[in-house]
Scaffold this motif. Sequence first.
Motif, PDB file in Angstrom:
ATOM      1  N   MET A 195       0.902  -1.280   0.286  1.00 57.18           N
ATOM      2  CA  MET A 195       0.080   0.123  -0.310  1.00 57.18           C
ATOM      3  C   MET A 195       1.053   1.271  -0.172  1.00 57.18           C
ATOM      4  N   SER A 196       0.425   2.127  -0.607  1.00 56.66           N
ATOM      5  CA  SER A 196       0.913   3.597  -0.417  1.00 56.66           C
ATOM      6  C   SER A 196       1.134   4.033   0.179  1.00 56.66           C
ATOM      7  N   THR A 197       2.468   5.157   0.845  1.00 62.00           N
ATOM      8  CA  THR A 197       2.131   6.137   1.950  1.00 62.00           C
ATOM      9  C   THR A 197       1.439   6.450   2.129  1.00 62.00           C
ATOM     10  N   LYS A 198       0.136   7.636   1.025  1.00 62.41           N
ATOM     11  CA  LYS A 198      -1.034   8.038   1.207  1.00 62.41           C
ATOM     12  C   LYS A 198      -1.986   7.559   1.466  1.00 62.41           C
ATOM     13  N   TYR A 199      -2.081   6.391   1.297  1.00 59.90           N
ATOM     14  CA  TYR A 199      -3.059   5.209   1.625  1.00 59.90           C
ATOM     15  C   TYR A 199      -3.048   5.153   3.398  1.00 59.90           C
ATOM     16  N   ASN A 200      -1.890   4.674   3.515  1.00 58.14           N
ATOM     17  CA  ASN A 200      -1.842   4.339   4.839  1.00 58.14           C
ATOM     18  C   ASN A 200      -2.058   5.342   5.348  1.00 58.14           C
ATOM     19  N   GLN A 201      -1.735   7.150   4.900  1.00 56.12           N
ATOM     20  CA  GLN A 201      -1.723   7.977   5.933  1.00 56.12           C
ATOM     21  C   GLN A 201      -3.016   8.721   5.822  1.00 56.12           C
ATOM     22  N   LEU A 202      -3.788   8.296   5.119  1.00 55.93           N
ATOM     23  CA  LEU A 202      -5.090   8.556   4.827  1.00 55.93           C
ATOM     24  C   LEU A 202      -6.140   6.958   6.408  1.00 55.93           C
ATOM     25  N   GLN A 203      -5.999   5.860   6.186  1.00 54.95           N
ATOM     26  CA  GLN A 203      -5.838   5.544   7.007  1.00 54.95           C
ATOM     27  C   GLN A 203      -6.565   5.516   8.283  1.00 54.95           C
ATOM     28  N   GLU A 204      -4.970   6.042   9.165  1.00 60.99           N
ATOM     29  CA  GLU A 204      -4.562   7.324  10.362  1.00 60.99           C
ATOM     30  C   GLU A 204      -5.598   7.571  10.388  1.00 60.99           C
ATOM     31  N   GLN A 205      -5.742   8.869   8.957  1.00 63.01           N
ATOM     32  CA  GLN A 205      -6.659   9.664   9.530  1.00 63.01           C
ATOM     33  C   GLN A 205      -7.812   9.733  10.334  1.00 63.01           C
ATOM     34  N   ARG A 206      -8.283   8.359   9.446  1.00 59.80           N
ATOM     35  CA  ARG A 206     -10.133   7.683   9.398  1.00 59.80           C
ATOM     36  C   ARG A 206      -9.987   7.759  10.769  1.00 59.80           C
ATOM     37  N   SER A 207      -9.393   6.966  11.585  1.00 63.88           N
ATOM     38  CA  SER A 207      -9.683   6.585  13.011  1.00 63.88           C
ATOM     39  C   SER A 207      -9.104   7.596  14.180  1.00 63.88           C
ATOM     40  N   HIS A 208      -8.886   8.868  13.571  1.00 64.94           N
ATOM     41  CA  HIS A 208      -8.862   9.909  14.369  1.00 64.94           C
ATOM     42  C   HIS A 208      -9.895  10.228  14.404  1.00 64.94           C
ATOM     43  N   LEU A 209     -11.500  10.208  13.927  1.00 65.35           N
ATOM     44  CA  LEU A 209     -12.454  11.069  13.224  1.00 65.35           C
ATOM     45  C   LEU A 209     -13.531  10.395  14.460  1.00 65.35           C
ATOM     46  N   PRO A 210     -14.590  11.446  14.800  1.00 68.10           N
ATOM     47  CA  PRO A 210     -15.336  11.291  16.361  1.00 68.10           C
ATOM     48  C   PRO A 210     -15.982  10.019  15.211  1.00 68.10           C
ATOM     49  N   THR A 211     -16.742   9.608  14.089  1.00 65.78           N
ATOM     50  CA  THR A 211     -17.750   8.584  14.359  1.00 65.78           C
ATOM     51  C   THR A 211     -16.769   7.192  13.745  1.00 65.78           C
ATOM     52  N   PHE A 212     -15.443   6.959  13.659  1.00 65.58           N
ATOM     53  CA  PHE A 212     -14.228   5.867  14.458  1.00 65.58           C
ATOM     54  C   PHE A 212     -14.732   5.488  15.537  1.00 65.58           C
ATOM     55  N   GLU A 213     -14.543   6.034  16.670  1.00 69.20           N
ATOM     56  CA  GLU A 213     -15.058   5.076  17.955  1.00 69.20           C
ATOM     57  C   GLU A 213     -16.751   4.724  17.933  1.00 69.20           C
ATOM     58  N   TYR A 214     -17.108   5.290  17.258  1.00 75.18           N
ATOM     59  CA  TYR A 214     -19.139   4.405  17.012  1.00 75.18           C
ATOM     60  C   TYR A 214     -19.029   3.781  15.968  1.00 75.18           C
ATOM     61  N   LYS A 215     -17.766   2.833  15.425  1.00 78.83           N
ATOM     62  CA  LYS A 215     -18.361   2.592  13.955  1.00 78.83           C
ATOM     63  C   LYS A 215     -19.330   0.780  14.472  1.00 78.83           C
ATOM     64  N   GLN A 216     -19.042   0.063  15.022  1.00 80.85           N
ATOM     65  CA  GLN A 216     -19.444  -0.702  15.451  1.00 80.85           C
ATOM     66  C   GLN A 216     -21.343  -1.042  15.935  1.00 80.85           C
ATOM     67  N   ASP A 217     -21.237   0.294  16.783  1.00 77.01           N
ATOM     68  CA  ASP A 217     -22.376   0.608  16.706  1.00 77.01           C
ATOM     69  C   ASP A 217     -23.368   1.255  15.625  1.00 77.01           C
ATOM     70  N   LEU A 218     -22.865   1.866  15.150  1.00 76.96           N
ATOM     71  CA  LEU A 218     -23.327   2.623  13.798  1.00 76.96           C
ATOM     72  C   LEU A 218     -23.953   1.784  13.276  1.00 76.96           C
ATOM     73  N   VAL A 219     -22.746   0.484  12.667  1.00 73.44           N
ATOM     74  CA  VAL A 219     -23.285  -0.854  11.210  1.00 73.44           C
ATOM     75  C   VAL A 219     -24.388  -1.316  12.383  1.00 73.44           C
ATOM     76  N   ASP A 220     -23.786  -1.512  13.927  1.00 67.72           N
ATOM     77  CA  ASP A 220     -25.280  -2.134  13.906  1.00 67.72           C
ATOM     78  C   ASP A 220     -26.652  -2.088  14.708  1.00 67.72           C
ATOM     79  N   ALA A 221     -26.924  -0.319  14.638  1.00 63.37           N
ATOM     80  CA  ALA A 221     -27.786   0.112  14.225  1.00 63.37           C
ATOM     81  C   ALA A 221     -28.675   0.531  12.822  1.00 63.37           C
ATOM     82  N   ILE A 222     -27.172   0.732  11.661  1.00 62.55           N
ATOM     83  CA  ILE A 222     -28.105   0.416   9.839  1.00 62.55           C
ATOM     84  C   ILE A 222     -28.966  -1.079   9.951  1.00 62.55           C
ATOM     85  N   ARG A 223     -27.762  -1.864  10.857  1.00 64.04           N
ATOM     86  CA  ARG A 223     -28.340  -3.419  10.007  1.00 64.04           C
ATOM     87  C   ARG A 223     -29.913  -3.678  10.956  1.00 64.04           C
ATOM     88  N   GLU A 224     -30.171  -3.248  12.060  1.00 61.94           N
ATOM     89  CA  GLU A 224     -30.869  -3.487  12.806  1.00 61.94           C
ATOM     90  C   GLU A 224     -32.185  -2.253  12.049  1.00 61.94           C
TER      91      GLU A 224
END
Length: 769
Positions: A1-30
């Motif tokens: 994977m490119s350096t830019k791609y890895n940087q973007l994935q790192e940035q994604r993990s620091h967004l407020p939504t990331f902390e609630y990812k599984q809860d969001l997915v479960d709610a959308i599924r239900e």
Amino acid sequence: MSTKYNQLQEQRSHLPTFEYKQDLVDAIREYNILVIIGETGSGKTTQIPQYIMEELPELKKVGVTQPRRIAAITGKFQFAKRVSEEQGERLGSLVGYNIRFDDRTSVDTRLVYMTDGILLREATMDPCLNKYDVIVIDEAHERTLETDVLFGLLKQTHRQRPDLKILIMSATLDVAKFSDFFGECPIFEIPGRTYPVKVVYSLDAPKLATIKSAFVDRAVETAWTIHTQQPEGDILVFLTGQQDIERACKAFSQKDRDCDYRRQVKFYNHGDGVSRAAVYPLFASLETFEQKAVFELPRQGERKIVFATNVAQTSVTIPGIRYVVDSGFVKEKSFDPNTGMDALLVTEISQAAAIQRAGRAGRTAPGKAYRLYNQESFERMEPNTIPEIQRSSLLGTVLALKTMNIVDVINFEFIDPPEETLVKNALKQLYLLEAIDEEGKITKLGVKMNHFPLSPCLARVLLASVDLQCSYEVLIITSMLAGDMELFKSPRKEEEAIEAEKCKIKLAHHTGDHMTYLNVWHEWKWRGKSRKWCKENYINYKVLETASNVRSQLMDVMDKLSLKIIKGPLIKRKKSKSSKRHIGDNDHGESVDPVPVLRSFLTGYFTNIANKAAHRSVFSHYAPDEHLGRTSAGVSSTALVALHLHPLCALSNMLDKAKIQYSELDWIMYTNITYTNKAVMKGVSKILWDWVKQGDGQARIRKLPQTRLNGEAQPSVEAEDLQAKQKQQAAEKEQNNIASLKDLEESKKRRAEEIDMIRQRALARRKKE
């Protein structure tokens, strides 16, 4: 994977939504309908659709809508570009976008970012939205006209397709209304990473009205005080429009140039502070490269000062803002169905808007919001902003609903219903345009009109041009009008303004604006679509560039509808001594005949005609019948308003230079009227009264009283007979009831007389005894 791609994935993990990812997915599924609250900058727009693609592979296609003005300010959907990079894919493959006149999707696209208007058009073609598994309505708090209509349509769609997942995403806490509208669906809240904001009220402005004439100067002074006396952090100033913003930028820049930072600037708790200011404007019609500059971080030792419209209020995050200056005003467009005019007026904001503006200061650190009004003024503000659907022309909306066979538009399930007058006005206009019949049912012509991503009036013009055999020229002019931006620039410097005026007169056509647009297009094309030529002639290159894209898409629509693109007749110019080519001429010295072109436009705008007032340099709207633009008193509301030519109008320029006389302007046609401090006509061209008489518009106006435009059922003969019989029976019953009442009264009277006689006899006996 490119350096830019890895940087973007790192940035994604620091967004407020990331902390609630599984809860969001479960709610959308239900849940099939879910309201999601998340502050601007929390990552909900870019991350939640990706969570669906990554964690819910059974949901094949996701559509995410954005209001069109937000799409404009973020530059052709930077969201789609960002998400495609985060997915490691090329834009237009797995992730794409679709905005008006620009489609970057393919058969492989699973995630589509689009304007709410695009989804609304798709819903008219396929009410069940079968190609989507998930629909995300983002920025729902903006409450645009299209978004509100989509709410109603999606509620109907969900009844037919319970499996369709609908997510309503908003950046405000006031979302109970959305939940209630969708049957009290669940609300999922993503806590934002916000900081405390201190609100500072102005003590020397007792009322908002007192600063209305001077709020730009006060805003500049306040921003300058913050810049020279407060610690580091960028400043966001809310003003009302382009003109005010450009004036403020100029005034602040002048202060910056005149400032000796070493002597005048005091920074508290902040070392040496900043040594200069970077001033930026931000409004929807700004050039794309200028918009992008606003979102870049300032250089070391530099403070960014942004003067913006309310586009920066909730839906656009500018990094680094720690100070907000709130003028307390917004420029708001309201449509008046009685006059047919758009009033573009500076009005007070609501409390909700003031709170949203203040919140911009607490995104990256504790901030301050300076309000140029006092607390009493805040408490007198309306609690919420009036939704766009309650202050807009509903012409296109009603046509879309009629296309979907929604008969009773007045009682359509809106989240906040518009006034009945607005709906009835739209129905009348659509009938006059021949888009619906006397019973309110859509016609074949109306179906064709709905295929075009244009206002119904412009779509009707384009269809008329095919019959009048000038569709090639009308297509160009329509494409330029569709962008809703000024073609000619208005420079502020006196020398440049004089030059710009000369250029406008040089390019102007003697009939007015419509043929002038055609002249400009031909000259631009003749010079190889040169950006330099546009700059030299003070023409907005963005208008022509957009028109070129619009024209291509409209040609595709015409091809699908088997409508021919025909060049109109030409006129040979009389020979002159000069061999110089005239503006608008082809290489053979021929110019386009304006008559069929203008008659095509008159077909779509035959209710928008005016004649010159006697002995005055203003015009009066022509209202041929009491059923169009009339008040209850039977007097035309528009006729009572003096109509003026717009300063950029071709006819106005030629009048100023005595190229034509007012006596030559007996009758004119206009595309719209905007009221600011006076009623101003745009898109104005000369017409002949005979053209109006020869059209069938007057006949349709006379038929209006007999129509049932909202689709009320036409009673059959049997129904009419039954109704008459029921009326007769009711009348007979009433007569019988009256007779019975009379008999009862007579009986009561006789009984009273009998009782009285008995009483008299009894008294007589007592006396005798």
